[in-house]
Motif scaffolding. Structure first.
Motif, PDB file in Angstrom:
ATOM      1  N   VAL A 149       1.274 -72.926  73.948  1.00 58.96           N
ATOM      2  CA  VAL A 149       0.875 -74.231  73.444  1.00 58.96           C
ATOM      3  C   VAL A 149       1.162 -74.222  71.949  1.00 58.96           C
ATOM      4  O   VAL A 149       0.530 -73.496  71.184  1.00 58.96           O
ATOM      5  N   ASP A 150       2.133 -75.006  71.544  1.00 59.34           N
ATOM      6  CA  ASP A 150       2.659 -74.914  70.183  1.00 59.34           C
ATOM      7  C   ASP A 150       2.783 -76.321  69.616  1.00 59.34           C
ATOM      8  O   ASP A 150       3.864 -76.888  69.524  1.00 59.34           O
ATOM      9  N   VAL A 151       1.635 -76.906  69.274  1.00 56.26           N
ATOM     10  CA  VAL A 151       1.606 -78.275  68.787  1.00 56.26           C
ATOM     11  C   VAL A 151       1.577 -78.269  67.265  1.00 56.26           C
ATOM     12  O   VAL A 151       1.170 -77.290  66.644  1.00 56.26           O
ATOM     13  N   PRO A 152       2.035 -79.344  66.624  1.00 52.76           N
ATOM     14  CA  PRO A 152       2.025 -79.383  65.163  1.00 52.76           C
ATOM     15  C   PRO A 152       0.622 -79.196  64.595  1.00 52.76           C
ATOM     16  O   PRO A 152      -0.377 -79.564  65.212  1.00 52.76           O
ATOM     17  N   ASN A 153       0.569 -78.615  63.388  1.00 53.43           N
ATOM     18  CA  ASN A 153      -0.669 -78.430  62.636  1.00 53.43           C
ATOM     19  C   ASN A 153      -1.658 -77.506  63.321  1.00 53.43           C
ATOM     20  O   ASN A 153      -2.869 -77.619  63.110  1.00 53.43           O
ATOM     21  N   ALA A 154      -1.199 -76.598  64.152  1.00 49.74           N
ATOM     22  CA  ALA A 154      -2.088 -75.638  64.806  1.00 49.74           C
ATOM     23  C   ALA A 154      -1.332 -74.335  65.030  1.00 49.74           C
ATOM     24  O   ALA A 154      -0.118 -74.335  65.199  1.00 49.74           O
ATOM     25  N   GLN A 155      -2.068 -73.232  65.028  1.00 48.81           N
ATOM     26  CA  GLN A 155      -1.461 -71.957  65.376  1.00 48.81           C
ATOM     27  C   GLN A 155      -1.082 -71.960  66.855  1.00 48.81           C
ATOM     28  O   GLN A 155      -1.816 -72.505  67.686  1.00 48.81           O
TER      29      GLN A 155
END
Length: 931
Positions: free
Chosen positions: A352-358
């Motif tokens: 799970v690789d969404v913007p603004n998150a590790q």
């Protein structure tokens, strides 16, 4: 990995057909079942979860402000590769933070919004789980038939738009469901040569990519048009559709292709299981290169083009850079009990690789004995650990120390310190105020001869390593003696100089023997109330791997089933499974080289902290041994040390407590697991809270309608941590009646607390006035400029009446000095100025801080925006809806400016936690249990 152990006794031909089918059949798990029965098999495993909020559907959740007024949120920048082209392994250390249990999960995938889809091959369903651990929806009937919606043996799911495509092993077809409702729409057979699917992926070209394996003639990856079900192209055996399987070095001849994945440039990666490799092709299907991996299965690629792959032959996960160099390996096999976070047979994974998150990695364990899908955080460099407090001086009085070697914290955040040369244990509250002490010199029950390590278990029993008496003593939190374990000697259950001790989440006790035995002993809890029995031991004198030269400290990673043992004279850290199987030797280099390590502990993200007596500082390393940084230096000032010993993490605040042995004191440092406050707005016209889990311009993550929106008797919003769980939840003050109405969840519903406090026309304020971890309430009486504060959530007299302010002021509250206790303040809206006090006492008080921030007409709110341990300031500019945040109490310039609210909104700050789940007839919500 012994495949016979994992998959029971099965024939080679069956293994070639499909590894997991015999498990399901032998366990009696295949077959028809009702939807309710399948749903009931989804259970929650009580493992800590670190929250990373997924972007919400703006149409479903509503926005603050209107989406038409918002620019598109910017993606977080991607870290640059390190020298040599390898993406930093430091920023991709895996640590288990939560898990959901299924019947037998296998394929795992994720959509662009961060939702995870788990193919449960014996429930015959696909379950949709949010990235925060909430089971949202099930797809499939659970039956083994061929009717629409039947997906017996689901072998992967892929999302394109609002469509979820599920590949069925037994039906050899693909069924389309609507993501938002779970309804089955249609299905189509996999085109071309027949054969069961083993994986399904959505490509960047909006095509479906299915892997097939039907030896000896069909080992292919097929691209399918999802609208028509027609074959677009295929890869395998030189591009021949349904090409022959083969153990071959031919670039595109597969022998059991398991799964396909795509990187950011469109390259296609395929795990070729029986050829022990990953094959990479260009977007046009031309061979590019291979990576050697033993029995690869599940595959996922993050936005930095690093590759996570299941190494099926060894039962774990490998992390590779884009050229195949190994960045990390994760083989957390369990040997004591099946647990989430430990692999017996890792099957598939998703990033799970969404913007603004590790990035977060979800890994399935294909074992009916441990059917977990575990959530792993990919940690980054922790924030700096700022100094917050110290207590203690040399001596023998209350609160004084003579070599404080050990520290531990109970569930109420009371702190216990072993006072070695004073032969006692001292107890303090979380701010260092002395509460009690026990122990005298001697060898009787409750007496000590050099108390060293200390630990507190889940029952709040206090375990003390009584080093020179060669035993462990057990007490309750008041110091009453309960039991003793061990005596001097070399046999099992005997000790020579027990020094470091630790207790895992199952209650197992670990003891490091600093003396001649040079070993670790593990004790399991017995049936007696306080008893223990010897479970395992390992070590022995020497410098080889698996031997010790004065083991002095021990820490346990319960989530991954590992122990970390500090070897004092060996100047190293050794890693073992929790029953003594040697794993690795860690000898950090550079700034983190060890001179005389004196203790070890872990934070919730898996960062390793090693106190170094020789260097008088604390080394931080990741689980691969890479140096993160150094805390402190030699000296007696704040954040300076003289022979620091093993520290502890406070369970609620996450702050670090370090025994500073040579300075005869304890130091408290900032949290290594930041949970900073974020913003929200309340819209009076609708009575709705809009929450955002980051301090950036963007959509609301979730909302909750609560309170009276009708003019003129509109409710005034309040938020607070009413139950001490670390999450701020909603409430309102009904100014027409002087009544507080509070909820313990950020969901609409009836109040959990409803009581009268104050009078009509008062202005509400919320804060933890007594520092107990739970917020109380208060009201500001404009006519007198008095703040009436109450610690408990019930009607009754005020605990404090603080005179501060004037008729036009607006009340605020915060922990201005970082001591853990909130105190009040007022905002002067005509002047744009805060007057804040550190005092919580009845009577007239002066203000300790005079902060000019804002402009006339701004409305105030507060929060710890950067997890600095003290409260910062916030303003909402009512004319525009802009939110202005300032981290400190000096200066006039905001540190952040956020376009989030609209005119008339009321700003709020707090730690909201994940988007909550509201149960409906069509939705299953199963939140992770937080310990």
């Amino acid at each position: 990995m012994n495949l016979g152990k994992v998959f029971r006794v099965i024939s080679i031909a069956t293994v070639l057909a499909c590894l997991w089918r015999p498990v399901a059949q032998a366990a009696g798990l295949l077959g028809a079942g009702s939807a309710d029965a399948a749903a009931a098999r989804v259970t929650v495993v009580p493992v800590d979860v670190g929250v990373v909020s997924a972007p919400a559907d703006p149409l479903a959740l509503g926005l603050a402000p209107n989406p038409a007024d918002l620019p598109a949120p910017e993606a977080a920048p991607i870290a640059a590769p390190e020298a040599g082209g390898a993406y930093s392994s430091l920023s991709r250390t895996l640590h288990a933070t939560g898990a959901v249990s299924f019947s037998l999960p296998y394929r795992v995938s994720a959509d662009a919004g961060g939702n995870v889809f788990v193919s449960d091959i014996t429930a015959n369903k696909v379950f949709m789980v949010s990235n925060d651990g909430f089971a949202v929806r099930a797809f499939g009937t659970g039956r083994t038939g061929k009717a629409l919606g039947d997906v017996p043996g689901p072998e992967g799911a892929a999302v394109i738009g609002d469509s979820l495509f599920v590949a069925s092993y037994y039906n050899q077809n693909i069924t389309r469901f609507q993501v938002s409702t779970g309804a089955a729409i249609d299905s189509f057979a996999i085109p071309g040569a027949a054969g069961p699917p083993f994986g399904l992926t959505a490509g960047p070209d909006a095509k479906l990519y299915v892997t097939q394996y039907s030896p000896p003639t069909n080992c292919a990856v097929k691209a399918i048009d999802p609208a028509t079900g027609a074959l677009v192209t295929s890869f395998g055996s030189g591009g021949v559709v349904g090409g022959a399987c083969g153990a071959s070095t031919s670039p595109l001849q597969f022998n059991w292709p398991k799964e396909a994945a795509f990187d950011a440039t469109g390259n296609i990666y395929v795990t070729d299981a029986n050829n022990n490799r990953i094959v990479r092709m260009t977007s046009a299907g031309a061979f590019d290169r291979t990576y050697p991996v033993s029995g690869p299965d599940g595959l996922a690629i993050d936005r930095a083009n690093t590759v996570f792959v299941v190494d099926r032959a060894n039962g774990g996960v490998r992390h590779l850079d884009s050229e195949g160099a190994v960045l990390g390996t994760y083989y957390a096999s369990y040997t004591k009990v099946p647990r989430a976070g430990n692999f017996s047979s890792a099957g598939d994974l998703a990033v799970v690789d969404v913007p603004n998150a590790q990035p977060v990695v979800w890994v399935s364990n294909v074992d009916s004995g441990a059917p977990y899908v575990t959530r792993f955080e990919t940690t980054s460099v922790p924030l700096s650990h700022n100094f917050q407090q110290k207590w203690g001086t040399p001596g023998s009085g209350n609160g004084q120390f003579a070599q404080p070697y050990g520290v531990a914290v109970d569930s109420a955040e009371n702190v216990y310190v072993t006072d070695f040369s004073n032969n006692r244990v001292q107890k303090f509250d979380k701010y260092g105020a002395w509460l009690a002490s026990w122990g005298t010199p001697g060898s009787g029950d409750g007496q000590f001869n050099g108390p060293w390590g200390i630990a507190v278990d889940a029952r709040d029993r206090v375990f003390v390593a009584d080093a020179n008496n060669h035993r462990i003593q057990i007490f309750d939190t008041s110091g009453a003696f309960l039991d003793t374990l061990g005596s001097g000697g070399t046999q099992g259950g005997q000790f020579t100089l027990p020094a470091g001790i630790a207790i895992d989440r199952l209650g197992y006790l670990y003891v490091a023997e600093f003396g001649a035995n040079n070993r670790i002993q593990v004790f399991s809890p017995s049936s007696s109330p306080d008893g223990f029995v010897t479970y395992a031991s390992w070590g022995g004198t020497g410098t080889a791997n698996g031997q010790f030269s004065s083991p002095i400290g021990i820490a346990v990673d319960s989530a991954q089933g590992l122990t970390y043992n500090v070897d004092y004279l060996g100047r190293r850290l050794q890693v073992w499974t929790w029953d003594g199987v040697y794993v690795a030797n860690i000898t950090p280099s550079g700034l983190c080289v060890l001179t005389a390590p004196g203790g070890v502990w872990l934070d919730p993200r898996g960062t390793i902290y090693i106190s170094d007596w020789g260097a008088s500082n604390i080394k931080q390393v990741d689980q691969n041994g890479n140096c993160i940084g150094v805390i402190g230096s030699t000296g007696s000032g704040d954040l300076q040390f003289s022979s620091p010993s093993a520290g502890a993490i406070s369970p609620r605040s996450g702050q670090i407590l370090v025994p500073d042995v040579g300075n005869d004191r304890v130091q408290r440092l900032g949290s290594p697991n930041p949970r900073n406050d974020t913003v929200a707005v309340f819209r009076p016209g609708t009575g709705t809270f809009y929450f955002r889990n980051s301090n950036t311009t963007g959509y609301a993550d979730f909302r909750a309608a609560f309170g009276n929106a009708a003019a003129p008797a509109r409710d005034v919003p309040v938020v607070g941590d009413w139950n001490g769980d670390g999450i701020a939840t909603i409430g309102v003050f009904r100014s027409s009646t002087g009544e507080f109405r509070l909820r313990d969840a950020n969901l609409p519903g009836a109040p959990h607390f409803s009581f009268a406090f104050g009078h009509p026309g008062d202005r509400p304020v919320v804060g933890d006035w007594d520092g107990d971890g739970k917020d109380g309430v208060g009201v500001y009486q404009p006519s007198t400029g008095t703040l009436y504060l109450r610690n408990t959530l019930a009607s009754g007299p005020a605990d404090y009446a603080v005179l501060l302010g004037s008729a036009t002021d607006i009340p605020v509250a915060g922990d201005w000095n970082g001591d853990g206790q909130f105190s009040p303040g007022v905002y002067l809206p005509a002047e744009g100025r805060f007057h804040l006090t550190d005092k919580v006492a009845s009577g007239v008080v002066g203000f300790d801080y005079d902060v000019a921030f804002g402009a006339a007409g701004d409305q105030p709110f507060t929060g710890d925006w950067v997890n600095q341990g003290s409260t910062g300031l916030g303003l909402i500019r009512s004319s525009t809806g802009y939110l202005l945040l300032m981290n400190g109490l000096t200066g006039t310039t905001p540190d952040a400016s956020i376009f989030y609210g609209v005119s008339g909104d009321i700003g709020l700050g707090g730690t909201w936690g994940p988007p909550p789940a509201a149960s409906t007839a069509a939705t299953i919500y199963l939140p992770l249990v937080r310990n």
